[in-house]
Enzyme design. Sequence first.
Site, short mmCIF file in Angstrom:
data_model
loop_
_atom_site.label_atom_id
_atom_site.label_comp_id
_atom_site.label_asym_id
_atom_site.label_seq_id
_atom_site.Cartn_x
_atom_site.Cartn_y
_atom_site.Cartn_z
N CYS A 1 -30.58 -50.63 -31.63
CA CYS A 1 -30.02 -49.88 -32.68
C CYS A 1 -28.37 -49.79 -31.58
CB CYS A 1 -30.24 -48.56 -33.04
SG CYS A 1 -31.08 -48.79 -35.00
N GLY A 2 -28.43 -50.25 -30.22
CA GLY A 2 -27.24 -50.32 -30.38
C GLY A 2 -26.43 -50.17 -28.13
N ARG B 1 -36.47 -61.15 -25.45
CA ARG B 1 -35.93 -60.40 -24.74
C ARG B 1 -35.27 -60.76 -23.10
NH1 ARG B 1 -35.39 -54.44 -26.38
NH2 ARG B 1 -36.41 -54.47 -28.59
N GLY C 1 -42.69 -53.03 -23.96
CA GLY C 1 -43.34 -51.97 -23.79
C GLY C 1 -44.60 -51.73 -24.10
N ASP D 1 -31.04 -47.50 -21.56
CA ASP D 1 -31.96 -47.11 -22.75
C ASP D 1 -33.51 -46.13 -22.53
OD1 ASP D 1 -33.87 -48.94 -24.49
OD2 ASP D 1 -36.14 -48.69 -22.86
N TYR E 1 -47.25 -57.59 -23.78
CA TYR E 1 -45.50 -58.05 -24.42
C TYR E 1 -44.98 -56.79 -24.11
CZ TYR E 1 -41.03 -57.61 -26.74
OH TYR E 1 -39.77 -57.02 -26.66
N SER F 1 -34.47 -48.28 -31.35
CA SER F 1 -35.06 -49.87 -31.15
C SER F 1 -33.73 -50.17 -31.65
CB SER F 1 -35.93 -49.66 -30.87
OG SER F 1 -37.04 -48.73 -30.22
N ARG G 1 -29.01 -46.39 -37.60
CA ARG G 1 -28.61 -47.57 -38.03
C ARG G 1 -28.74 -46.83 -39.70
NH1 ARG G 1 -28.93 -53.42 -37.67
NH2 ARG G 1 -29.70 -53.31 -35.23
N THR H 1 -27.63 -50.82 -24.94
CA THR H 1 -27.37 -52.05 -24.34
C THR H 1 -26.04 -52.62 -24.91
OG1 THR H 1 -30.19 -52.52 -24.41
CG2 THR H 1 -28.17 -54.26 -23.39
N ASN H 2 -25.61 -52.48 -25.53
CA ASN H 2 -24.77 -52.92 -26.09
C ASN H 2 -23.39 -51.61 -25.73
OD1 ASN H 2 -23.90 -55.33 -27.98
ND2 ASN H 2 -25.74 -54.37 -28.13
N LYS I 1 -41.92 -47.39 -21.45
CA LYS I 1 -41.99 -46.41 -22.30
C LYS I 1 -43.25 -45.86 -22.09
CE LYS I 1 -38.27 -47.69 -24.37
NZ LYS I 1 -37.48 -48.56 -25.38
N HIS J 1 -34.73 -41.61 -25.03
CA HIS J 1 -34.28 -42.49 -24.87
C HIS J 1 -33.49 -43.15 -24.93
CE1 HIS J 1 -35.42 -46.14 -27.91
NE2 HIS J 1 -35.40 -46.82 -26.38
N ARG K 1 -43.53 -53.78 -29.17
CA ARG K 1 -44.73 -52.76 -29.42
C ARG K 1 -45.56 -52.66 -30.84
NH1 ARG K 1 -41.50 -48.98 -30.06
NH2 ARG K 1 -40.03 -49.81 -31.26
P1 GTP Z 1 -33.43 -51.33 -27.66
O1 GTP Z 1 -33.88 -52.41 -26.06
O2 GTP Z 1 -34.72 -52.18 -28.47
O3 GTP Z 1 -34.04 -50.16 -27.32
O4 GTP Z 1 -32.45 -51.18 -28.17
P2 GTP Z 1 -30.98 -51.06 -27.95
O5 GTP Z 1 -30.80 -49.84 -28.88
O6 GTP Z 1 -30.73 -50.99 -26.53
O7 GTP Z 1 -30.17 -52.17 -28.76
P3 GTP Z 1 -28.75 -53.12 -28.76
O8 GTP Z 1 -28.05 -52.71 -27.92
O9 GTP Z 1 -29.67 -54.41 -27.91
O10 GTP Z 1 -28.77 -54.26 -29.69
C1 GTP Z 1 -29.20 -54.57 -31.02
C2 GTP Z 1 -29.31 -54.81 -31.84
O11 GTP Z 1 -27.68 -54.11 -32.92
C3 GTP Z 1 -28.44 -56.26 -31.28
O12 GTP Z 1 -28.42 -57.44 -32.59
C4 GTP Z 1 -26.95 -56.20 -31.40
O13 GTP Z 1 -25.67 -57.17 -31.43
C5 GTP Z 1 -26.94 -54.89 -32.40
N1 GTP Z 1 -25.23 -54.18 -32.82
C6 GTP Z 1 -25.73 -53.06 -31.06
N2 GTP Z 1 -24.65 -52.62 -31.15
C7 GTP Z 1 -23.78 -52.95 -33.08
C8 GTP Z 1 -22.54 -52.31 -32.87
O14 GTP Z 1 -21.71 -51.92 -32.67
N3 GTP Z 1 -22.29 -53.01 -34.36
C9 GTP Z 1 -22.70 -53.85 -34.95
N4 GTP Z 1 -23.16 -54.43 -36.30
N5 GTP Z 1 -24.35 -54.40 -34.14
C10 GTP Z 1 -24.39 -53.79 -33.65
C1 SPV Z 2 -37.05 -50.77 -27.26
O1 SPV Z 2 -38.30 -51.06 -28.18
O2 SPV Z 2 -36.97 -49.50 -27.47
C2 SPV Z 2 -36.91 -51.79 -26.60
C3 SPV Z 2 -38.24 -53.09 -26.08
O3 SPV Z 2 -36.35 -50.95 -25.29
S1 SPV Z 2 -39.69 -52.23 -25.59
O4 SPV Z 2 -39.83 -52.27 -23.97
O5 SPV Z 2 -40.54 -53.42 -25.67
O6 SPV Z 2 -39.73 -50.84 -25.79
MN MN Z 3 -35.61 -48.98 -25.66
#
Ligand code: GTP
Ligand code: SPV
Ligand code: MN
Length: 595
Positions: A256-257, A377, A205, A283, A203, A254, A408, A259-260, A212, A232, A75
């Site tokens: 920062c975790g 992605r 977003g 998201d 690209y 974004s 973070r 999806t995880n 977004k 978000h 973005r």
């Molecule tokens: P967007 O799609 O950009 O909105 O991101 P998101 O908030 O969904 O982040 P995502 O879950 O994809 O995690 C982004 C990065 O953070 C990845 O490289 C993960 O491996 C890392 N990550 C996620 N959860 C943790 C955690 O609990 N600890 C650590 N150290 N890293 C993490």
């Molecule tokens: C973000 O950046 O928070 C995303 C990816 O989820 S994007 O769709 O490019 O905004």
């Molecule tokens: Mn996002």
Amino acid sequence: MGNPNDMTTNVRVINWVEAVTKLCQPDKVVWIDGSEAQLKALRDEAIATGEMTELNQEKLPGCLWHITAQNDVARVEHRTFICTKKQEDAGPTNNWMDPDAMREKLKPLYNGCMKGRTMYVTPYCMGPVGSPFSKVGIETTDSIYVVLNMDIMTRIGQRALDQLGDSNDFVRGMHAKADIDEENRYIVQFPEDNAIWSINSGYGGNVLLGKKCFALRIASYQGWKEGWMAEHMLILGLEDPDGNVQYVTGAFPSACGKTNLAMLIPPDVYKKKGYKVWTVGDDIAWMHIGEDGRLYAINPEAGFFGVAPGTNEKSNYNALASTKKNTIFTNVVLNKDDMTVWWEGLDKNPPENGIDWLGRPWNGKTSTEKGANPNSRFTAPAANCPSISPEWENPQGVPISAIIFGGRRAKTAPLVYQSFDWKHGVFVGSIMASETTAAAAGAVGVVRRDPMAMLPFCGYNMGDYWQHWLDMGEKLGDKAPKIFNVNWFRTDDEGHFIWPGFGDNMRALMWILARCNSEAEGVETPIGTLPRAEDINLEGLDDVTIDTVRELLSVDNALWLEDAAGCEELYAKFGKRLPAELASQLAAQKERLAK
Ligand code: GTP
Ligand code: SPV
Ligand code: MN
């Protein structure tokens, strides 16, 4: 392929598409009805022209690989605008230009930009079709890649036009890849006109306008006007051994975790007892007050646009499993030997005969450069996810027990804490800060304030947005979700993460839900209520001692006072639009810290 006359009689839709056609002058206009036959023809065309590459159909059925231009991988916040009539309505944290002036500026860029190309008219629905909380958008685009991604991320085609009927309540999204010219790239929202103009990017977003641009920037404005919230946030359900499910949303910036956390697999100690985590969204959350007075969330999306690097069998099994069919991979490594994909952190076996995100031959055994872009992605259908919640398409949404903020922070923020009440929780969200990531163009690892993880996504004055949060709390009263803050990213002096994170984040979630159910202790500190170290269950976690948890939960008053100066600086930008409540929350927190 569909033509307007058999897809809709909505005059506003037809007139708008006509106007866009006149401006962009495509050779051909194709309406996307969403049929499998039409989508297959588009996939075949994209493969034939080389825009996309078909992957191994045995190992990755229905999957495609794509790379974007080198200058177009994230973005672009500095080229993203909120165009309201008055600048103060966009607020100090958004780029602004007068809507008419912006349209005059951009029209020459759109003028004739689709000559020799086809324009695809893609109607889409955000939210389950038929839900009272869903909303319709239409995106015109010169990119098949965009159409195929929108098919995964939203509900496209005839069903969206059927939901719209004759209504004028649709978001007009005009996208053109044009020349992918970085200098003329603009991502522009007109919240007062229900419109989005995006040009010179291909690209994620920037161009999947349902995400977004609509579901956050335009929808946050609509939510403010209509009494709901667009955030978000991930949405997850945590099921206890008796089968009770409680739902939680989480706003992290974004990469920062979200999806995880949304796809978390409980550690063995909890799994054995029968705990489960269900994914509702990863998201974006649209939240409304339900008939029972509680806050309900729907996921407006239908797929995941997830960060690839770092995703593996161990870190996020459910995300990886979601990508095994009908998925589009963007800016990852192509393995030419078996036509599969690879990225840093997938496994220890990078291809020797690969193509990197820049389109160059790449040998993972010898190359010193990364093969996948750090913001590469996958676009995967939510229905593929093994942990997808049975409630994920419930038209009423799911009731929310807790809202979690997080970012973070190498120091400062503890592993987890609870706000004293809703108002203090809004304050906690408003002072969020996080180190920047590769999800947006610009420097990585710089701490910046990112209130509610919405800094790049709030479609109006953030002072008004905070007031809206406070007002929603008034309406919710004692039925309001409890508000928490987490930080998985504290580091030691060598810069290593102290907390194992990922699945083990469940241990913090368990304290959070126990607090919601009045079943856990807490200690009051100047910043909020923290667990005692012994309240975090460490069973089965051999590498983490109770002393480590004590460290993770420590609150350094001096650091927090320093941080308060940054909050003051942010607040000062808002002048009269800063809710008085937040100013007094900050003053009270400083007083508690100084004691
Ligand atoms: P967007 O799609 O950009 O909105 O991101 P998101 O908030 O969904 O982040 P995502 O879950 O994809 O995690 C982004 C990065 O953070 C990845 O490289 C993960 O491996 C890392 N990550 C996620 N959860 C943790 C955690 O609990 N600890 C650590 N150290 N890293 C993490
Ligand atoms: C973000 O950046 O928070 C995303 C990816 O989820 S994007 O769709 O490019 O905004
Ligand atoms: Mn996002």
